[in-house]
Design a protein around this motif. Sequence first.
Motif, PDB file in Angstrom:
ATOM      1  N   GLN A  63       0.652  -1.242   0.135  1.00 44.43           N
ATOM      2  CA  GLN A  63       0.067  -0.115  -0.075  1.00 44.43           C
ATOM      3  C   GLN A  63       1.073   1.391  -0.110  1.00 44.43           C
ATOM      4  OE1 GLN A  63      -2.473  -1.052   3.560  1.00 44.43           O
ATOM      5  NE2 GLN A  63      -4.112  -0.325   2.162  1.00 44.43           N
ATOM      6  N   ARG A  64       1.765   1.492   0.756  1.00 41.74           N
ATOM      7  CA  ARG A  64       2.525   2.658   0.887  1.00 41.74           C
ATOM      8  C   ARG A  64       3.345   2.834  -0.444  1.00 41.74           C
ATOM      9  NH1 ARG A  64       7.852   2.278   1.828  1.00 41.74           N
ATOM     10  NH2 ARG A  64       7.874   0.104   2.590  1.00 41.74           N
ATOM     11  N   LEU A  65       3.886   1.852  -0.908  1.00 42.47           N
ATOM     12  CA  LEU A  65       4.803   1.859  -2.173  1.00 42.47           C
ATOM     13  C   LEU A  65       3.836   2.431  -3.458  1.00 42.47           C
ATOM     14  CD1 LEU A  65       7.143  -1.027  -1.643  1.00 42.47           C
ATOM     15  CD2 LEU A  65       7.851   1.426  -1.540  1.00 42.47           C
ATOM     16  N   LEU A  66       2.642   1.771  -3.474  1.00 43.76           N
ATOM     17  CA  LEU A  66       1.557   2.217  -4.533  1.00 43.76           C
ATOM     18  C   LEU A  66       1.032   3.378  -4.427  1.00 43.76           C
ATOM     19  CD1 LEU A  66      -0.130  -1.311  -5.571  1.00 43.76           C
ATOM     20  CD2 LEU A  66       1.107   0.292  -7.132  1.00 43.76           C
ATOM     21  N   ASP A  67       0.688   3.604  -3.072  1.00 44.79           N
ATOM     22  CA  ASP A  67       0.073   4.849  -2.771  1.00 44.79           C
ATOM     23  C   ASP A  67       0.770   6.030  -3.284  1.00 44.79           C
ATOM     24  OD1 ASP A  67      -2.601   5.665  -1.683  1.00 44.79           O
ATOM     25  OD2 ASP A  67      -1.335   7.026  -0.287  1.00 44.79           O
ATOM     26  N   ALA A  68       2.203   5.889  -2.865  1.00 46.75           N
ATOM     27  CA  ALA A  68       3.231   7.066  -3.341  1.00 46.75           C
ATOM     28  C   ALA A  68       3.164   7.341  -4.696  1.00 46.75           C
ATOM     29  CB  ALA A  68       4.597   6.766  -2.653  1.00 46.75           C
ATOM     30  N   ASP A  69       3.155   6.043  -5.458  1.00 48.93           N
ATOM     31  CA  ASP A  69       3.191   5.988  -7.113  1.00 48.93           C
ATOM     32  C   ASP A  69       1.824   6.871  -7.538  1.00 48.93           C
ATOM     33  OD1 ASP A  69       5.767   4.878  -7.136  1.00 48.93           O
ATOM     34  OD2 ASP A  69       4.860   2.858  -7.462  1.00 48.93           O
ATOM     35  N   PHE A  70       0.696   6.303  -6.856  1.00 56.03           N
ATOM     36  CA  PHE A  70      -0.649   6.885  -7.395  1.00 56.03           C
ATOM     37  C   PHE A  70      -0.400   8.596  -7.337  1.00 56.03           C
ATOM     38  CE2 PHE A  70      -2.943   2.948  -6.223  1.00 56.03           C
ATOM     39  CZ  PHE A  70      -2.314   2.096  -7.276  1.00 56.03           C
ATOM     40  N   LYS A  71      -0.186   8.981  -6.070  1.00 56.34           N
ATOM     41  CA  LYS A  71      -0.208  10.423  -5.829  1.00 56.34           C
ATOM     42  C   LYS A  71       0.857  11.050  -6.595  1.00 56.34           C
ATOM     43  CE  LYS A  71      -2.104   9.722  -1.442  1.00 56.34           C
ATOM     44  NZ  LYS A  71      -1.726   9.552   0.289  1.00 56.34           N
ATOM     45  N   ALA A  72       1.921  10.472  -6.966  1.00 53.87           N
ATOM     46  CA  ALA A  72       2.900  10.985  -7.848  1.00 53.87           C
ATOM     47  C   ALA A  72       2.458  11.161  -9.333  1.00 53.87           C
ATOM     48  CB  ALA A  72       4.149  10.057  -7.961  1.00 53.87           C
ATOM     49  N   THR A  73       1.295  10.569  -9.725  1.00 54.38           N
ATOM     50  CA  THR A  73       0.652  10.661 -11.118  1.00 54.38           C
ATOM     51  C   THR A  73      -0.533  11.393 -11.046  1.00 54.38           C
ATOM     52  OG1 THR A  73      -0.303   8.455 -10.336  1.00 54.38           O
ATOM     53  CG2 THR A  73       1.817   8.741 -12.171  1.00 54.38           C
ATOM     54  N   GLY A  74      -0.862  12.282  -9.637  1.00 54.40           N
ATOM     55  CA  GLY A  74      -1.738  13.156  -9.498  1.00 54.40           C
ATOM     56  C   GLY A  74      -3.094  12.626  -8.993  1.00 54.40           C
ATOM     57  N   HIS A  75      -3.242  11.470  -8.568  1.00 54.35           N
ATOM     58  CA  HIS A  75      -4.465  10.915  -8.003  1.00 54.35           C
ATOM     59  C   HIS A  75      -4.592  11.155  -6.508  1.00 54.35           C
ATOM     60  CE1 HIS A  75      -3.416   8.573 -11.732  1.00 54.35           C
ATOM     61  NE2 HIS A  75      -4.455   8.388 -11.777  1.00 54.35           N
ATOM     62  N   VAL A  76      -5.927  11.212  -5.882  1.00 55.07           N
ATOM     63  CA  VAL A  76      -5.976  11.217  -4.669  1.00 55.07           C
ATOM     64  C   VAL A  76      -6.948  10.116  -4.060  1.00 55.07           C
ATOM     65  CG1 VAL A  76      -5.735  13.791  -4.605  1.00 55.07           C
ATOM     66  CG2 VAL A  76      -7.942  12.699  -5.015  1.00 55.07           C
ATOM     67  N   ASN A  77      -6.837  10.024  -2.843  1.00 59.04           N
ATOM     68  CA  ASN A  77      -7.761   8.930  -2.104  1.00 59.04           C
ATOM     69  C   ASN A  77      -9.071   9.386  -1.686  1.00 59.04           C
ATOM     70  OD1 ASN A  77      -5.980   6.700  -2.521  1.00 59.04           O
ATOM     71  ND2 ASN A  77      -4.788   7.283  -0.459  1.00 59.04           N
ATOM     72  N   ALA A  78     -10.015   8.508  -1.739  1.00 63.11           N
ATOM     73  CA  ALA A  78     -11.539   8.834  -1.269  1.00 63.11           C
ATOM     74  C   ALA A  78     -11.902   7.583  -0.590  1.00 63.11           C
ATOM     75  CB  ALA A  78     -12.332   9.643  -2.328  1.00 63.11           C
ATOM     76  N   TYR A  79     -13.421   7.590  -0.301  1.00 64.28           N
ATOM     77  CA  TYR A  79     -13.905   6.118   0.005  1.00 64.28           C
ATOM     78  C   TYR A  79     -15.473   6.323  -0.268  1.00 64.28           C
ATOM     79  CZ  TYR A  79     -15.328   1.990   2.545  1.00 64.28           C
ATOM     80  OH  TYR A  79     -15.903   0.654   2.695  1.00 64.28           O
ATOM     81  N   PHE A  80     -15.964   5.267  -0.780  1.00 65.13           N
ATOM     82  CA  PHE A  80     -17.155   4.887  -1.354  1.00 65.13           C
ATOM     83  C   PHE A  80     -17.939   3.876  -0.734  1.00 65.13           C
ATOM     84  CE2 PHE A  80     -14.829   7.232  -4.551  1.00 65.13           C
ATOM     85  CZ  PHE A  80     -15.614   8.106  -4.869  1.00 65.13           C
ATOM     86  N   ASP A 141     -14.022  20.482 -14.636  1.00 65.80           N
ATOM     87  CA  ASP A 141     -14.186  19.556 -13.627  1.00 65.80           C
ATOM     88  C   ASP A 141     -13.090  18.411 -13.893  1.00 65.80           C
ATOM     89  OD1 ASP A 141     -15.758  21.164 -12.064  1.00 65.80           O
ATOM     90  OD2 ASP A 141     -17.595  20.286 -13.242  1.00 65.80           O
ATOM     91  N   LEU A 142     -12.633  18.240 -15.002  1.00 62.14           N
ATOM     92  CA  LEU A 142     -11.887  16.976 -15.561  1.00 62.14           C
ATOM     93  C   LEU A 142     -10.339  17.401 -15.669  1.00 62.14           C
ATOM     94  CD1 LEU A 142     -14.524  15.916 -18.118  1.00 62.14           C
ATOM     95  CD2 LEU A 142     -14.042  14.977 -15.731  1.00 62.14           C
ATOM     96  N   PRO A 143      -9.517  16.383 -15.609  1.00 60.02           N
ATOM     97  CA  PRO A 143      -9.876  14.760 -14.908  1.00 60.02           C
ATOM     98  C   PRO A 143     -10.157  14.784 -13.618  1.00 60.02           C
ATOM     99  CG  PRO A 143      -7.493  15.271 -15.393  1.00 60.02           C
ATOM    100  CD  PRO A 143      -8.107  16.546 -15.685  1.00 60.02           C
ATOM    101  N   LEU A 144     -10.861  13.911 -13.390  1.00 56.14           N
ATOM    102  CA  LEU A 144     -11.197  13.509 -11.915  1.00 56.14           C
ATOM    103  C   LEU A 144     -10.576  12.224 -11.787  1.00 56.14           C
ATOM    104  CD1 LEU A 144     -12.930  14.571  -9.791  1.00 56.14           C
ATOM    105  CD2 LEU A 144     -14.871  13.012 -10.539  1.00 56.14           C
ATOM    106  N   LEU A 145      -9.269  12.260 -10.809  1.00 53.84           N
ATOM    107  CA  LEU A 145      -8.537  11.179 -10.470  1.00 53.84           C
ATOM    108  C   LEU A 145      -8.721  10.550  -9.205  1.00 53.84           C
ATOM    109  CD1 LEU A 145      -5.372  12.483 -12.289  1.00 53.84           C
ATOM    110  CD2 LEU A 145      -7.110  11.501 -13.591  1.00 53.84           C
ATOM    111  N   ILE A 146      -9.350   9.729  -8.912  1.00 53.19           N
ATOM    112  CA  ILE A 146      -9.740   9.043  -7.596  1.00 53.19           C
ATOM    113  C   ILE A 146      -9.141   7.787  -7.340  1.00 53.19           C
ATOM    114  CG2 ILE A 146     -11.718   8.616  -6.005  1.00 53.19           C
ATOM    115  CD1 ILE A 146     -12.718  11.314  -6.571  1.00 53.19           C
TER     116      ILE A 146
END
Length: 490
Positions: A63-80, A141-146
């Motif tokens: 999680q830690r390693l991948l989450d850093a990769d996601f955030k480096a490409t502009g993505h943010v976390n949310a929960y549904f 509003d785009l792109p939406l990156l979640i």
Amino acid sequence: MTDTDKDKKDRKDTFVTEITPRSEDFSRWYVDVVRRAELADYSPVKGCMVIRPYGYAIWENIQRLLDADFKATGHVNAYFPLFIPEGLLLREKEHVEGFAPEVAWVTHGGDEKLEERLAVRPTSEVIIGTMYAKWVRSWRDLPLLINQWANVVRWEKVTRPFLRTTEFLWQEGHTAHETAEEAEEETLRMLEVYRTFAERDLAMPVVAGAKSDSEKFAGAARTYSIEALMGDGRALQAGTSHNLGQNFSKAFGIQFQGRDKTLQYAWTTSWGVSTRLIGGVIMTHGDDSGLILPPHVAPYQVVIVPIPRGNWKETVLPVADRIRADLQRAGVRVKLDDSEENSPGWKYAEWEMRGVPLRLEIGPKDIEKSAVMSVRRDTRAKESIPFDQLTTKIPDLLETIQQALLDRARAFRDEHTTEVSDWEAFRSLMEGRPGFVVAPWCGDAECEAAIKADTQATLRNIPLGSPRVEGTCVRCGRPSSVKGWFAKAY
């Protein structure tokens, strides 16, 4: 309960003390390692596992390693939400048909029957698409990156810890874009993030490519995957990235005012990897002694085993503790095993079984030499390292181990990848568990289904950038311009 069922139950309930050799029974070896290393255990809920702390620590590092990769490409976390109203699920017909056999339903809340059934999410395109329809109004509003880290439920008939369970943990990214080109770029970008992560951090070489129409995600325009080869010659789909086109946007009304003031549907993607990556690590690197963990994701990268001789608590232990503290300050994850109930030899075997990449042994003689003895888990090579070099040499040695594991796994994959153009040769290879078989394919779904029926092999993917080669299909003899990578798979 039949005798066979009773035998299976007895094996589940008995603590594993010996690990079945891989060559004798790979499947049993795998389960033995999972349980003996205390990665996971069976739960009272059919098809579900309990991830134990050591196993969860691996997932936390992933999680830690991948989450850093996601955030480096502009993505943010949310929960549904976990629950999806049946009416919403039915709005995307192809998606529902694809997942219908695996969906778990909630019919009651307490003692009251619900007016509308709730699906326990098998994936979240539906609920996220519904929310995106509320949030997206303009091209601005785009792109939406979640992305979300979550659990999902798929009612599997045959389960195996980490590889396939009724409930599992994963991440699922969901994005919305202004143009088809942007959505395709995102889909391939995230596939590359997965490929890089698998090879850089899991030391697991993968083939990145496009799935056939028969194997693509329900409701997707195109699906891409990374495919790894396990130690028994079977393939593992380690991650997927889907270009959903406008299918979900039209089903859920994700519309926006374009730059030209017209009302347009967004282009969406989704992508995910799960706890099955832990199973992939086990089967890629493990041996008859148990786990071999890549340093990047190992809960402990180094274990220090002091030798209890003489007044070791006054002489050896303080030095071992100082080494632990120095390595931790250098960013190394360290375990000092100063327990007294087991011998050093027992500890060596135990930490080998748990896959710790590097062991440091220290006793009175080592202190006299101002050095410790290091032992690599991957090769069992020994090296004496002076105290004053530990904080520089250990991190370098861990990176050497990380690269060596990738090189070894890549060599294994290459040795077990065979290119054929003849059907009898294809069938002969697939009678065992040979690895990847690369063969020309016509692109026809019926031909693909016939290959699977005859050999149990599936088309894993067609690698990105594959050159178009004029030839004839390995199965039906019709014209072919692509070569597919086939394998038996988990």
